[in-house]
Write a protein that holds these residues in place. Structure first.
Motif: not given
Ligand code: SF4
Ligand code: SF4
Lengths: 307, 299
Positions: B140-165
């Motif tokens: 999610f996007r924080t109020e500071f404009g940063t990008v953070v993973v909520q570890e209690d939500i992530c189910n390890g689908c791995g999609y983000c891993v191949v999306a990051c340029p």
């Protein structure tokens, strides 16, 4: 096949030759199997409704089994693939159009319920009206289920996948129908086999043509599809699909060919999925595939390579 | 919403739905003053309880973590380059013979070694592909404009891993979930600076309001250029680039790829409209095939 270098190595800088991108962490064979089974299930649901509409009970039964069993096994493979399988239902926490995986989950969940309900009603004869309605619902969702996985791998940073986005959905649509038609040919008696055969042939042709077109367009980025295990799998897949199409075309005159033809079409579609997905890691881990096209785009500002 | 997938976004937190968010915060990593001490790597691990993953040296100069990953949220790269020798500065020290006689380079000494060091980190992209593709909303996007993973939500689908340029985010194999730099979300909310910036002894890592950092970086670049550092450049500071500019940007002394960075990354979701369009066409084609297969002979 002869190796062609994208550019001479001297034109290419990297940090000790290390990958820039991360390769997929998806488990194999789980994810490739899921892609195949989901595609198969979606196209089978369409075939089942056609059979129901045109009064082909045997074909209807076979395709309903393929749809329901395919999606059930597929979801099993998908859950097993997750880093945290117990959190599978987090997939339905939100609906995000920017995430093909999210959209796909919202297609898959109702599809599995509808396809299963349609099969149960067909087999038991209970609530036939509702069963048919469920079957129609599955047939409506089926085409999306068969193709969203193409959007999923196209929407990544891996150049070989991303740059294939124009054709990948057609590769998957063709492959899904080839698999559904093929397996229905295997399991349906000759008297009702016609639609399955035609679906398998047309699907196989679309799969072959779209794959060919995509790989031509990819140019140097096609390398991961030519080399190593993915290369072997994709060559075998092409031979099986082409052979399956030819045998299926001949099968009305030579009925012994029908079952092997169907099996070849389905196996070709399966191996295509494996080949395309297994190529993701070598494609991601070769820094040339990232640096060279991006560098070219910076030095020739007109006509981007990505777009 | 304008430029939802691509292009400049003046206020990324507001676009994400925050009302009156605080200013966008980020990192400016000035690699020209990095001394390769790895205090940032250590401080990050200590504060964020990131498991050990470094080992002995990799053989890539003094690098012993190799790349960013689930357990390396700051990675210090070391590059050794041969460059033309520079004329030594005459300090006017007493010597033998006529003044100036000792300052000429000895024969064969026409090459110097230049050592580039750079502390890499998650870019906290304006258009973050990892966030776009995450199916669970864990990213999610924080109020500071940063990008953070909520570890209690992530189910390890791995999609983000191949999306990051940039190849930043990765899965912890034994855990199943993905991890990356949070820009110390737990510290900056309390007005503290992130652990790496706090620990950096040379101020190579600077934390602050992104607008302020960008202005400071422009000034620093001008200074270096004036000093004759022709290879100096900013990386990630341009809101018109392929990811809409990054929240963590860099001053580099050579091409990005030398540091293991993509020279011109583009967020994959820029093409999402076309991807969905082609997918819809293919789904339509599947229906056509289905209908066509029922035309013709019965068997
Ligand atoms: S650098 Fe990668 S992990 Fe970091 S915000 Fe951008 S896309 Fe996400
Ligand atoms: S692995 Fe976790 S953070 Fe990454 S896309 Fe999947 S759910 Fe989101």
């Amino acid at each position: 096949m002869k190796e062609t270098r994208l550019v001479p190595d001297a034109d290419f800088d990297s940090y000790y030759g290390r990958p820039i991108l991360k390769g997929p962490v998806w488990k194999q064979p789980d994810v490739s199997l899921y892609f195949f089974l989901g595609g198969l299930a979606g196209a089978s649901a369409v075939l089942a409704e056609g059979a129901a509409l045109t009064g082909r009970p045997e074909l209807q039964r076979v395709s309903r089994v393929l749809a329901a069993a395919g999606i059930t096994a597929g979801i099993g493979a998908l859950i097993h693939d997750l880093g945290r399988p117990a959190r599978f239902l987090h997939m339905l926490r939100v609906l995000k159009p920017t995430s093909p995986m999210s959209v796909g989950s919202w297609v898959m969940a109702p599809f599995s319920g509808l396809a299963t309900a349609a099969l149960v009603s067909d087999v038991t004869g209970v609530l036939p009206r509702l069963g048919r309605t469920a079957g129609i619902g599955a047939a409506v969702l089926g085409p999306a289920l068969s193709t969203y996985t193409a959007a999923l791998i196209a929407d990544t940073a891996i150049p070989t996948w991303h740059e294939g986005y124009r054709e990948l959905p057609f590769v998957f649509a063709g492959g899904a129908t080839a698999a559904a038609g093929g397996l229905a040919m295997v399991a349906t008696p000759a008297s009702e086999r016609g639609p399955a055969r035609r679906l398998g042939v047309m699907g196989g042709v679309v799969e072959l043509a779209a794959t060919e077109r995509m790989r031509r367009r990819l140019g140097p980025l096609d390398e991961p599809y030519r080399q190593g295990r993915p290369g072997v799998l994709l060559r075998a897949a092409r031979a099986l699909t082409a052979g399956g199409v030819a045998a299926a075309v001949l099968s009305p005159r030579l009925p012994v060919l029908a079952r092997p033809a169907g099996a070849a079409l389905a196996t070709g579609s399966l191996l295509t999925r494996f080949g395309l997905l297994l190529a993701g890691r070598p494609a991601a881990e070769d820094p040339r595939h990232v640096v060279v096209p991006q560098r070219a785009r910076l030095t020739e500002p007109v006509g981007t390579l990505s777009g | 919403m304008s430029n939802a997938l691509y292009g400049p976004v003046p206020n990324v937190a507001e676009q994400a739905g925050y009302q009156d968010p605080p200013p966008r915060m980020g990192f400016f990593t000035d690699t020209s003053v990095c001394i390769g001490c790895k205090a940032c790597e250590v401080a990050c691990k200590e504060w964020n309880l990131v498991p050990d993953d470094g080992g002995p040296l990799t053989g890539m100069s003094y690098d012993n973590t190799g790349a960013l990953g689930a357990n390396t949220w700051r990675h210090v790269a070391f590059i050794e380059q041969q460059v033309p020798a520079r004329q030594a500065v005459d300090l006017g020290m007493p010597g033998i013979g006529a003044p100036g006689a000792q300052t000429a380079a000895e024969p064969g000494q026409d090459a110097d070694i230049r050592w580039l060091m750079a502390s890499d980190v998650c870019k906290h992209c304006t258009h973050a592909a990892c966030l776009d593709v995450c199916p669970t909303g864990a990213l999610f996007r924080t109020e500071f404009g940063t990008v953070v993973v909520q570890e209690d939500i992530c189910n390890g689908c791995g999609y983000c891993v191949v999306a990051c340029p940039y190849g930043v985010i990765d899965q912890r194999k034994d855990d199943g979930r993905v991890f990356k730099c949070t820009l110390c979300y737990d510290r900056i909310g309390d007005g503290l600076e992130p652990a790496c910036a706090k620990a950096c002894p040379t101020d190579s890592i600077q934390y602050g309001e992104l607008d302020v950092l960008r202005a400071r970086a422009d000034a620093r670049l001008a200074e270096l250029r004036a000093d004759g550092e022709a290879g100096a450049r900013l990386y990630g500071n341009d809101p018109d680039d392929g990811v809409g500019g990054t929240g963590a940007f860099f001053l580099l002394l050579d091409e990005p790829e030398v540091y293991g960075l993509p020279p011109d990354p583009v967020v994959t979701t820029r093409n999402l409209p076309q991807i969905w369009q082609r997918t819809a066409m293919a789904a339509g084609a599947l229906v056509v095939l289905g209908v066509a297969s029922f035309l013709g002979r019965r068997s």
